[in-house]
Design a protein around this motif. Sequence first.
Motif, mmCIF file in Angstrom:
data_model
loop_
_atom_site.group_PDB
_atom_site.id
_atom_site.type_symbol
_atom_site.label_atom_id
_atom_site.label_comp_id
_atom_site.label_asym_id
_atom_site.label_seq_id
_atom_site.Cartn_x
_atom_site.Cartn_y
_atom_site.Cartn_z
ATOM 1 N N GLU A 1 0.848 -1.197 0.000
ATOM 2 C CA GLU A 1 0.000 0.000 0.000
ATOM 3 C C GLU A 1 0.882 1.244 0.000
ATOM 4 O O GLU A 1 1.812 1.350 0.789
ATOM 5 N N SER B 1 -12.266 3.417 -0.652
ATOM 6 C CA SER B 1 -12.727 2.336 0.216
ATOM 7 C C SER B 1 -12.971 2.790 1.645
ATOM 8 O O SER B 1 -13.711 2.139 2.383
ATOM 9 N N MET C 1 -17.733 -1.624 -2.503
ATOM 10 C CA MET C 1 -17.895 -2.172 -1.153
ATOM 11 C C MET C 1 -18.769 -3.424 -1.233
ATOM 12 O O MET C 1 -18.479 -4.447 -0.617
ATOM 13 N N LEU C 2 -19.846 -3.306 -1.991
ATOM 14 C CA LEU C 2 -20.746 -4.449 -2.156
ATOM 15 C C LEU C 2 -20.002 -5.633 -2.768
ATOM 16 O O LEU C 2 -20.058 -6.753 -2.238
ATOM 17 N N PHE D 1 -22.983 1.333 1.413
ATOM 18 C CA PHE D 1 -24.338 0.793 1.218
ATOM 19 C C PHE D 1 -24.252 -0.471 0.361
ATOM 20 O O PHE D 1 -23.473 -0.526 -0.601
ATOM 21 N N GLY E 1 -20.045 5.276 0.764
ATOM 22 C CA GLY E 1 -21.254 5.171 1.572
ATOM 23 C C GLY E 1 -21.320 3.873 2.366
ATOM 24 O O GLY E 1 -21.919 3.821 3.429
ATOM 25 N N SER F 1 -16.561 0.855 -9.687
ATOM 26 C CA SER F 1 -17.422 2.042 -9.712
ATOM 27 C C SER F 1 -18.170 2.232 -8.382
ATOM 28 O O SER F 1 -17.557 2.213 -7.331
ATOM 29 N N VAL F 2 -19.512 2.382 -8.444
ATOM 30 C CA VAL F 2 -20.260 2.698 -7.212
ATOM 31 C C VAL F 2 -20.564 1.463 -6.362
ATOM 32 O O VAL F 2 -21.238 1.562 -5.338
ATOM 33 N N VAL G 1 4.195 1.003 -5.500
ATOM 34 C CA VAL G 1 4.541 0.077 -6.590
ATOM 35 C C VAL G 1 4.858 0.908 -7.826
ATOM 36 O O VAL G 1 4.085 1.791 -8.216
#
Length: 372
Positions: free
Chosen positions: A30, A39, A327-328, A45, A43, A323-324, A152
């Motif tokens: 990282e 990340s 997280m999901l 969600f 949201g 994209s949006v 990196v």
Amino acid sequence: MNIVICGAGVIGGALAYELSSRGTDVTVIERWKVGGCASGKSGGFLARDWCDGTPVAPLAQRSFNLHEQWAEALGNPYGYRKVDTYSGAKSVRRSLGSRGQNDLAAWLADDVVHRQQLGTPSTTAQLDPEAFTKALVDGAVKNGAQLKFGAVSGLLQTDAGTDVQGVTLEDGTRIEGDAVVLALGPWSLLAAQWLPLPPIYGLKGHSVIFKPKVALPPETIFAEFEDTDGEHLAPEIVPRANGTLYVCGLSGDDALPVDPARVLPEDGGCERLRRVSMSLVPQLADADVIAEQACFRPVTADGMPIVGAIDGYDHAYVATGHSVWGMLNAPGTAEALADLILTGETKQVDLSPFSPSRLAALDPSQLELRAS
Ligand SMILES: Cc1cc2nc3c(=O)[nH]c(=O)nc-3n(C[C@H](O)[C@H](O)[C@H](O)COP(=O)(O)OP(=O)(O)OC[C@H]3O[C@@H](n4cnc5c(N)ncnc54)[C@H](O)[C@@H]3O)c2cc1C
């Protein structure tokens, strides 16, 4: 087998957790902070069926189920919970009609109309994205993964150039591995210097986190807001399990800086989001503002993720462009990519719709302009 994962966002973190849970050696690299970029600032969600009708649907459904299992396995230090989800609309310029009898999301301002249920606790959920990303990386480290900080800056390749055997860092360090996964979010673009990758665009968004004086219920709101200048915004309002309330929904114009630490809110962006939030949620008038921030989400030309092996190269993989829905879709992406790396095939979710080679590779001579 040692897998080198570049990037400790939710995609790199989820893959590190999945691979290390299966007993595979992992090194995560990282440049800045774990969960320091989109990340940690999204949201958080989650929706089971909002990607239905698109090639992403199986990945989203599998991921939604895995979230519940992972929250249990990780002890849920990140406020994962199932929620009701509603719409709502407000204009500060004109009447949008009356609210009617329905009492959905009663904590919104009285003049928020068109309230409808968009999701129930069996179809929608939420989590704190920064705490989730950190829990994944912590979980991976507990499983034996190594976390190294550094930028990196290139790949270790055989003379022929097609077998990838690790990475080099900006300070000259060489990190060898049996396979390399690029999970650099919008910064995956930089890797187009080394491998044939399609363009990844970074789309900027602002967000504000409040700490209201009163606890708000486990409900998420997708609002439409017409501002004084006639501009339409789409704020996403997420009261979290830790008592904070997150709002996003205002884009930005800046280009992606090469250094993730240099991603900052633009003049007036968070102020406007704060004003819009207070207009929609009266309880925010005396709330503390605990964060005003911006981040870039990774987007491809056709809006779908790129996840899989890089054509023409051995031991090189990419996982980005979520994209949006990063997280999901992190758990399902991690599970499928771990299967692919370790066994050569996927079991739960077919990754072929996300093949990197479905899109034309970026001409590296355009790169400096895009990444500057
Ligand atoms: C405002 C906003 C709201 C969102 N809301 C939601 C939501 O509600 N639900 C949902 O599912 N998704 C949401 N998303 C999308 C989600 O946040 C992203 O899809 C996801 O975070 C992308 O994760 P990533 O790991 O690919 O990228 P990132 O989080 O960008 O991680 C990439 C990592 O790579 C590191 N890096 C960069 N360069 C280098 C280098 N040279 N060497 C080593 N490391 C490097 C970075 O520092 C960073 O940590 C939202 C996004 C935004 C912007």
